[in-house]
Enzyme design. Sequence first.
Site, PDB file in Angstrom:
ATOM      1  N   GLU A   1      -2.749  10.354   2.737  1.00 34.54           N
ATOM      2  CA  GLU A   1      -3.749  11.065   3.719  1.00 34.54           C
ATOM      3  C   GLU A   1      -4.071  12.533   4.265  1.00 34.54           C
ATOM      4  OE1 GLU A   1      -4.334   6.754   6.191  1.00 34.54           O
ATOM      5  OE2 GLU A   1      -3.130   7.637   6.916  1.00 34.54           O
TER       6      GLU A   1
ATOM      7  N   ASP B   1       0.182   5.440   0.491  1.00 33.01           N
ATOM      8  CA  ASP B   1      -0.622   6.551   1.408  1.00 33.01           C
ATOM      9  C   ASP B   1      -0.398   7.782   1.023  1.00 33.01           C
ATOM     10  OD1 ASP B   1      -2.140   3.674   1.818  1.00 33.01           O
ATOM     11  OD2 ASP B   1      -2.090   4.021   3.927  1.00 33.01           O
TER      12      ASP B   1
ATOM     13  N   GLU C   1       1.596  -1.176   0.209  1.00 31.56           N
ATOM     14  CA  GLU C   1       0.072  -0.399  -0.089  1.00 31.56           C
ATOM     15  C   GLU C   1       0.750   1.067  -0.183  1.00 31.56           C
ATOM     16  OE1 GLU C   1      -3.612  -0.428   2.513  1.00 31.56           O
ATOM     17  OE2 GLU C   1      -3.093   1.566   2.920  1.00 31.56           O
TER      18      GLU C   1
END
Length: 286
Positions: A108, A106, A104
């Site tokens: 955010e 990311d 993953e």
Amino acid sequence: MAHILSNKSVLLLLIVTTSLLVDARPATFLQDFRITWSDSHIRQLDGGRTIQLILDRNSGCGFASKSKYLFGRVSMKIKLIPGDSAGTVTAFYMNSDTDQVRDELDFEFLGNRTGQPYSVQTNVYAHGKGDREQRVNLWFDPAADYHTYSIMWNHHQVVFSVDQTPIRVYKNNEAKGVPFPKFQPMGVYSTLWEADDWATRGGLEKINWSKAPFYAYYKDFDIEGCPVPGPSTCASNPSNWWEGARHQQLDPIAASRYQWVRTNHMVYDYCTDKHRYPITPPECVA
């Protein structure tokens, strides 16, 4: 006269060709993406070229790419929640969706109390191992206008960029025994959700529902990579532009911008968190 008409014809052809290229990218939302949850909270604007994500007391929402990709670059223009957005998280990420061994990458975006900086947290999971967070305070108001956020991923490194300025570089350190995401294709995802137990000042600032609904906007969806399923040789093809020498490390200008971000705007780096990591993780050692 024939010569003049010929020039006009060429000009017309160029205009039509340019128009077709403009229409091809950015793609409309439904060409590459699907809604994953709460379709009542996602609205298509401008003929599907812009997406509005909505968060209220009833639900957040999310969408995902129809395909998965192995290496390449994905970028979107995003306009974040204006005003008091504390407790909200707007996420843009890639995920292999493979549970225990997931990979993953990311972005955010952590909401803020009005007047405070907007922070973006990046994280990298490889073969199920994460906990590699870094946070940067954005040096502009990301709710005032659209800005381009991109993830470039190849065999050598992962680069997270904001308006072409690198804010995070995660190198391939397999030689040090550190896993690197290179075997699993990943889909492209985005979500808008409530996380006031941790998102703003570690959960001290709670979401103010009187300001709801909260809106975030996306446009200019751009994915260049090896789709899976697809040609089995694509991901290992060294002639893919993202595998080229200029993308195996930052060039001097990008490196200078990256150092500027780290010096002036980084507010957390797991590499220097001695409480969590008394022994510096091997990928953090130069």
